[in-house]
Design an enzyme around this catalytic site. Structure first.
Site, PDB file in Angstrom:
ATOM      1  N   HIS A  59      13.131  -4.747  -3.829  1.00  0.00           N
ATOM      2  CA  HIS A  59      12.784  -3.784  -4.833  1.00  0.00           C
ATOM      3  C   HIS A  59      11.295  -3.283  -4.951  1.00  0.00           C
ATOM      4  CE1 HIS A  59      11.620  -2.320  -8.808  1.00  0.00           C
ATOM      5  NE2 HIS A  59      10.364  -2.914  -8.645  1.00  0.00           N
ATOM      6  N   HIS A  70       9.575   0.365  -3.927  1.00  0.00           N
ATOM      7  CA  HIS A  70       8.509   1.174  -4.231  1.00  0.00           C
ATOM      8  C   HIS A  70       8.019   2.002  -3.347  1.00  0.00           C
ATOM      9  CE1 HIS A  70       6.998  -0.169  -7.976  1.00  0.00           C
ATOM     10  NE2 HIS A  70       7.819  -1.092  -8.088  1.00  0.00           N
ATOM     11  N   SER A 124      16.760   1.330  -6.983  1.00  0.00           N
ATOM     12  CA  SER A 124      16.721   0.210  -6.161  1.00  0.00           C
ATOM     13  C   SER A 124      17.744  -0.752  -7.050  1.00  0.00           C
ATOM     14  CB  SER A 124      15.609  -1.001  -6.345  1.00  0.00           C
ATOM     15  OG  SER A 124      15.024  -0.749  -7.546  1.00  0.00           O
TER      16      SER A 124
HETATM   17  N1  HBI Z   1       2.171  -7.461  -9.523  1.00  0.00           N
HETATM   18  N2  HBI Z   1       3.507  -7.772  -7.627  1.00  0.00           N
HETATM   19  C1  HBI Z   1       3.257  -7.676  -8.490  1.00  0.00           C
HETATM   20  N3  HBI Z   1       4.341  -6.485  -8.826  1.00  0.00           N
HETATM   21  C2  HBI Z   1       4.166  -5.079 -10.078  1.00  0.00           C
HETATM   22  O1  HBI Z   1       5.252  -4.325  -9.921  1.00  0.00           O
HETATM   23  C3  HBI Z   1       3.825  -5.637 -10.614  1.00  0.00           C
HETATM   24  C4  HBI Z   1       2.410  -6.866 -10.585  1.00  0.00           C
HETATM   25  N4  HBI Z   1       2.186  -7.656 -11.843  1.00  0.00           N
HETATM   26  C5  HBI Z   1       2.002  -6.534 -13.131  1.00  0.00           C
HETATM   27  C6  HBI Z   1       2.959  -5.405 -13.240  1.00  0.00           C
HETATM   28  N5  HBI Z   1       3.705  -4.983 -11.946  1.00  0.00           N
HETATM   29  C7  HBI Z   1       3.277  -4.502 -14.459  1.00  0.00           C
HETATM   30  O2  HBI Z   1       2.573  -5.431 -15.799  1.00  0.00           O
HETATM   31  C8  HBI Z   1       2.588  -3.326 -14.133  1.00  0.00           C
HETATM   32  O3  HBI Z   1       2.404  -2.266 -15.516  1.00  0.00           O
HETATM   33  C9  HBI Z   1       1.040  -3.776 -14.316  1.00  0.00           C
HETATM   34 FE    FE Z   2       8.121  -2.526  -9.155  1.00  0.00          FE
END
Ligand code: HBI
Ligand code: FE
Length: 291
Positions: free
Chosen positions: A134, A139, A201
Site C-alpha cells: 500500500h 503512496h 493499491s
Molecule cells: N501512519 N504510517 C502511517 N501511515 C499513514 O498513512 C498514517 C499514519 N498515521 C495516521 C494517518 N495515516 C492518518 O490518520 C492521517 O489522516 C493523518
Molecule cells: Fe495510505
C-alpha cells in the site's frame, strides 16, 4: 519473516486500528522471503494491468522512473537516491500506522513512513492496515511530482499545527487526507483518472472508483471534504475530483484555523450524500441517504 511489533490498538474514528511503535526501522531487505517477493510481484503485475488508462499519467510514469518492477520488493535505499534528487523526499521504514503527530512530523520534514513488512499470501486481496505494498506502490510514486510533493509537506505542516487544536481539527485533516491522498481522482484530458493511494493499491476499487455507477463523483471543495465522513472498510460512496495537483497546493495555502472555526460544531455530511451546491460529475446510484 519476523512480524511487526504491535504496540496497542488505538480506538480512532476509523474504528480499531493498531498503532505501532514510532521508531524508524531499517528495511530488512535480506530477510524478505520468496513469498514476500512473490506477493509484491503478483500485486504489482495485477495493479499495473488495471491502472493503464485508469491511473493518472504522473503516477505510472513516476513508478517507471523510480525503477519499480514486479521482479522484487524495491530497496528503500535505491528509491531514496532517485526520490531525493527529484523532490527531496526520503522514505523511512516504520512498523506500521503511527500516532498522528509522529506521522505529521515526518511529512513536514519530507520523510514518508513506509511499512517494512508486506502482507502474507493469504491476505493478498485485502488487508485492513497499510502494509509495504500500500505504502510503496500506492503512496511513494507521486512524491516524485513536485506539486504533489509540496502538497504532502504542506499537509504535514498543517497537521503539526492542528495537533494542538483538538480532535475536530484533526478529524477535518484526516478527512482531507482520506479524500485526496488516499481516494482522490483527478481530471486528465477530460477524463477521470486515479491518484489516490488507497485506490491504486486495490484491485477492486481501481475499477469501481471509475466505472461503477454507484459512487458519486464530486468536484473538490476543501470545506465540503473536511465535513464529509468516511468508512474505512468498504468502497467509497463519494470520490472527490481535482482539476490538477496545483489545485491541492492552492487549497493548503491559507491558514486553516479560521476554517476549523467556521466548521466547528457543524454536523458531518454522510459519505453518500450529494449537496445542492456540489459540482457533480456523477450522481451515484448508491442509496446515498444513509445516516
Ligand atoms: N501512519 N504510517 C502511517 N501511515 C499513514 O498513512 C498514517 C499514519 N498515521 C495516521 C494517518 N495515516 C492518518 O490518520 C492521517 O489522516 C493523518
Ligand atoms: Fe495510505
Amino acid at each position: 519473516m519476523s512480524t511487526p511489533r504491535r504496540v496497542e490498538n488505538l480506538h480512532t474514528d476509523k474504528g480499531k486500528v493498531p498503532v505501532y511503535a514510532t521508531g524508524i526501522v531499517e528495511q530488512p531487505w535480506d530477510d524478505y522471503d520468496a513469498a514476500d517477493h512473490t506477493t509484491w510481484g503478483t500485486l504489482y503485475r495485477r495493479q499495473r494491468a488495471l491502472l493503464a488508462g485508469r491511473a493518472c499519467d504522473e503516477f505510472l510514469q513516476a513508478q517507471d522512473v523510480m525503477g519499480m518492477s514486479p521482479q522484487a520488493i524495491p530497496r528503500y535505499r535505491e528509491l531514496n537516491a532517485v526520490l531525493g534528487q527529484a523532490t527531496g523526499w526520503q522514505l523511512v521504514g516504520v512498523e506500521g500506522l503511527l500516532p498522528e503527530l509522529d506521522f505529521f512530523q515526518h511529512l513536514a520534514a519530507r520523510r514518508f513512513p513506509v511499512t517494512w513488512w508486506i502482507r502474507r499470501p493469504e491476505q493478498i486481496d485485502y488487508i485492513a492496515e497499510p502494509d509495504l505494498f500500500h505504502d510503496l506502490f500506492g503512496h511513494v510514486p507521486l512524491l516524485m511530482d513536485p506539486m504533489f510533493a509540496d502538497y504532502m509537506q504542506a499537509y504535514g505542516r498543517g497537521g503539526v499545527k492542528a495537533h494542538g487544536l483538538g480532535a475536530e481539527a484533526l478529524q477535518n485533516l484526516a478527512r482531507l487526507y482520506w479524500y485526496t491522498v488516499e481516494f482522490g481522482l483527478v481530471r486528465q484530458r477530460g477524463e477521470l483518472r486515479i491518484y489516490g493511494a488507497g485506490i491504486v493499491s486495490s484491485g477492486g476499487e481501481s475499477v469501481h472508483a471509475l466505472e461503477s455507477a454507484a459512487p458519486n463523483h464530486v468536484g473538490f471543495d476543501l470545506e465540503r471534504i473536511m465535513r464529509t465522513g468516511y468508512r474505512i472498510d468498504s468502497y467509497q460512496e463519494t470520490y472527490f475530483v481535482i482539476d490538477s495537483f496545483e489545485q491541492l497546493i492552492q487549497a493548503t495555502r491559507p491558514d486553516f484555523a479560521p476554517i476549523y472555526a467556521r466548521l466547528a460544531g457543524l454536523p458531518a455530511i454522510a459519505p453518500g450524500l450529494v449537496l445542492a451546491d456540489d459540482r457533480v460529475f456523477q450522481r451515484g446510484t448508491g442509496n446515498g441517504d444513509d445516516a
